[in-house]
Structure formats: C-alpha cells, structure tokens
Design a protein around this motif. Structure first.
Motif, PDB file in Angstrom:
ATOM      1  N   LEU A 264     -65.576  22.146  23.292  1.00  0.00           N
ATOM      2  CA  LEU A 264     -64.425  23.053  23.290  1.00  0.00           C
ATOM      3  C   LEU A 264     -64.868  24.501  23.119  1.00  0.00           C
ATOM      4  CD1 LEU A 264     -61.691  21.117  21.282  1.00  0.00           C
ATOM      5  CD2 LEU A 264     -62.262  21.023  23.704  1.00  0.00           C
ATOM      6  N   ALA A 265     -65.926  24.722  22.339  1.00  0.00           N
ATOM      7  CA  ALA A 265     -66.462  26.082  22.205  1.00  0.00           C
ATOM      8  C   ALA A 265     -67.025  26.574  23.533  1.00  0.00           C
ATOM      9  CB  ALA A 265     -67.537  26.113  21.117  1.00  0.00           C
ATOM     10  N   GLN A 266     -67.678  25.693  24.271  1.00  0.00           N
ATOM     11  CA  GLN A 266     -68.195  26.074  25.584  1.00  0.00           C
ATOM     12  C   GLN A 266     -67.064  26.390  26.556  1.00  0.00           C
ATOM     13  OE1 GLN A 266     -71.220  23.384  27.202  1.00  0.00           O
ATOM     14  NE2 GLN A 266     -71.572  22.651  25.128  1.00  0.00           N
ATOM     15  N   ALA A 267     -65.991  25.592  26.506  1.00  0.00           N
ATOM     16  CA  ALA A 267     -64.854  25.835  27.395  1.00  0.00           C
ATOM     17  C   ALA A 267     -64.275  27.224  27.166  1.00  0.00           C
ATOM     18  CB  ALA A 267     -63.785  24.766  27.182  1.00  0.00           C
ATOM     19  N   ASP A 268     -64.125  27.598  25.910  1.00  0.00           N
ATOM     20  CA  ASP A 268     -63.622  28.927  25.580  1.00  0.00           C
ATOM     21  C   ASP A 268     -64.559  30.006  26.093  1.00  0.00           C
ATOM     22  OD1 ASP A 268     -61.835  30.780  24.007  1.00  0.00           O
ATOM     23  OD2 ASP A 268     -63.715  31.107  22.946  1.00  0.00           O
ATOM     24  N   ALA A 269     -65.866  29.810  25.881  1.00  0.00           N
ATOM     25  CA  ALA A 269     -66.848  30.806  26.316  1.00  0.00           C
ATOM     26  C   ALA A 269     -66.888  30.924  27.833  1.00  0.00           C
ATOM     27  CB  ALA A 269     -68.228  30.437  25.780  1.00  0.00           C
ATOM     28  N   ALA A 270     -66.797  29.796  28.546  1.00  0.00           N
ATOM     29  CA  ALA A 270     -66.859  29.827  30.011  1.00  0.00           C
ATOM     30  C   ALA A 270     -65.717  30.655  30.592  1.00  0.00           C
ATOM     31  CB  ALA A 270     -66.823  28.407  30.561  1.00  0.00           C
TER      32      ALA A 270
END
Length: 364
Positions: free
Chosen positions: A298-304
């Motif tokens: 979920l942190a990666q999704a936000d960053a992407a």
C-alpha cells in the motif's frame, strides 16, 4: 503512436489489494482509472491474513474498514518456549483476504475506478503513453480482444507479474544471487474453530513455520511456509509432522479450499520502464515471514501515484518504503535457513527487548 488520444489516464493491471489501493489513490489525484484483472469476482490468495497496525491504518486511510478479529501482538512459539509481544501502537486485525478484497474493491468503485476482466498479452510504449493488448477471459466469449491506450500502466499483478515480464524488468531465477533450490512456498487453509488467542502465533519447527491468525469469531487461518523440498509433502502432512500439537488443537475442521503460492522470492531489475511502474509483489518480494506484504504494497501504491511523472523519484520512494522490510526479512530468512534456526525462539525469549523492537518496527 505519438500524440494519440488515450482511453484512460492510468491502467492498473491486477485487482488485488495493491492494485485497488493504487486505483483509489489515482482517483483521489483526479485521474481516470481502469483496473484490469484476469479473474472475476472476489479474489482470494494464500496469505497470512494478518493486518499489522500500520497496514490496518493504511487500509482505513483509503476509506475501507473490512471486518475481522482484533490482533494485539505476535507470539513466536516452539515446543516448550514462546516469546510474546503486544503491539504498542494499537491493535491490528485478522481479516479474511476475501473480506479485504471486497472492501477495497467497493471503495475503488465508490470513487469512480472502472473494473474490467481480461489478460494482458502485450505492451507497446512511446513518449506519451502505453498501448496494452487485452484478451478477454475464457468465460467472456462475447468480447473481442482489444487494445487500450493509457498515459501510465501500473503493474500490480503479483509475484508472477505479466507486466514485469512484458516490460523487460524480470530477473530470471538463478541470476543476481537467487537460488531456486532454496525457494520457499506458502500454503494456507482455514479451520472452523474459535480463536484461542488475540495474538498472531508463529510456530517454528525444524523445517517450516506456521502462522495462525484469528480472522472471525469461529475461524482461524493457518499459513505454512517452507522450502520446496518440505512444502511438497502437502499441507496435511506438513501440519501433522512439523506441528503435531497445533494439528491436534485444530482438529479435522477445515473450512474452505487449500491455496498455495510460490516461489515467494522474486526480483525486478528496476521498478520503472518508460511509463510503466511495478507496484507491490510485482516489483520484488523477499518472503512472507515478517507479514508485511500489505503494508509495504500500500505504501508503494501511494508512492507510485504521487510520482507518476518522475520515475527516478518513484525508485527512491520505493527503496524507502521497502528498506526495513527487505533488510529485516532477508536477515531473518537467512537465519531461519541456517543451522542456527533452532535458536530463533529461544533468542526471542531471552531478549524480549530486542524481539519487541523488531515487532514494533514491523508493525509501524
């Protein structure tokens, strides 16, 4: 291809929790979003199903709140020894994967993300966008193959990512230090039994781990992790031979199908290629041993979504979001794969301050 109109701003490939989170974030940023998955309906997956406190906060921040059982900590257990730690930052939650998926899918739909079903077979890029060829699922005989054009493609399609392969970002097994012979696999089954604790129990045997997670008032999930040579014996044999006391406690109360996943370790050469971004397990995965997959994804999704226009910034944000997970999981898997494996639970019991610090770092 240059200058052509697009069908959507963001095409998300993969409708698991990470893909749905990315879709929700992209809609919040004012972008048109289409999510494509080869499977229809509510999706299940072999996983531990424990949302640690940080993961639960991230899910709630998206506007979803799936039902489940409170989790107050983690217990490492071996015959005659155990080490317990209660979360300092509030509870987590044991959540059926299907319940998590349903809640996030409803949230993505509520904010206006479209969902379609099909299999991605090709990607073609230019400076302005990506063309994606999609073949409808086998049950959708009325639809013809189609080509969609998006400004960006987010590959959120898991360990065996098609987007990663088509974008040329795969690292083949056996290269870069990978050893296929040591690959680990996961098996998960539910049992119809009332939870006996509000802790996630991690049972250690000489050759495997069992994760026991309360997910409903009358259901616990059991996920087994082991190398291929051990997991190949099958769930029932593995549970009975490696965890006999746990097997007796669970009884013959299976509730639902047996699911498997693996090999768990996968790598990508980069997380970006032109206008393609890899997110979640598709971007690289070490192991499920620390239970951080949802939080990190979920942190990666936000960053992407925040760095769609800047691939270098996304690479930096990806490294930041995954640094603790990669370091802790790699170290713990190395320890668990060594002759010192049997010392893990005794060490946690003798050094509760260190064990607690590790758990709190995972639970953030």
């Amino acid at each position: 291809m240059g200058g052509r109109a697009t069908d959507t701003d963001v095409l998300v490939v993969g409708a698991g929790p990470v893909g749905l989170a990315a879709a929700t974030r992209a809609r919040a940023a004012g972008l048109d979003v289409l999510v494509v998955d080869r499977r229809a309906g509510t999706l299940d997956k072999a996983c531990g199903e424990g949302l640690l406190p940080g993961a639960l906060r991230a899910v709630r921040d998206l506007g979803a709140d799936p039902p489940g059982q409170p989790l107050t900590g983690i217990s490492y257990r071996a015959p005659g020894r155990h080490a317990d730690h209660r979360f300092a930052a509030g509870p987590g939650r044991g959540v059926r994967r299907t319940a998590l998926h349903a809640a996030l899918r409803a949230r993505a739909a509520d904010v206006g993300a479209d969902l379609s079903y099909g299999r991605v077979t090709a990607l073609r890029q230019d400076a302005d966008g990506v063309e994606v060829e999609i073949v409808p699922g086998s049950r959708d005989t009325a639809r013809q193959p189609e080509t969609l054009r998006a400004r960006w493609v987010l590959g959120c399609d898991g360990l065996h990512s098609t987007v990663r392969r088509l974008a040329g970002l795969d690292v083949r097994p056996g290269r870069g230090g990978d050893r296929p012979s040591r690959s680990r696999y996961g098996l998960r089954r539910h049992f119809r039994v009332a939870p006996w604790t509000d802790l996630v129990e991690v049972h250690w045997s000489p050759h495997a781990e069992a994760y026991v997670t309360p997910v409903a008032a009358d259901v616990v999930g059991v996920a087994l992790l082991a190398p291929r040579t051990v997991s190949g014996a099958g769930f029932d044999t593995l549970l009975r031979t490696q965890f006999p006391e746990l097997a007796v406690r669970l009884g013959a109360t299976e509730a639902g199908p047996l699911l498997g996943a693996g090999p768990l370790r996968c790598r990508s050469s980069r997380r970006t290629a032109g206008r393609v971004r890899l997110v979640g397990d598709a971007s690289g995965y070490v192991d499920a041993l620390t239970g951080e997959g949802v939080r990190v994804g979920l942190a990666q999704a936000d960053a992407a979504v925040r760095h769609l226009d800047d691939p270098a910034a996304y690479e930096r944000a990806w490294r930041t979001a995954t640094r603790d997970y990669r370091a802790l999981t790699t170290g713990l898997v190395a320890w668990a794969s060594s002759p010192a494996r049997g010392a893990i639970v005794p060490a946690a019991a003798r050094l509760p301050w260190l064990y607690g610090a590790v758990v709190e770092r995972l639970a953030r």
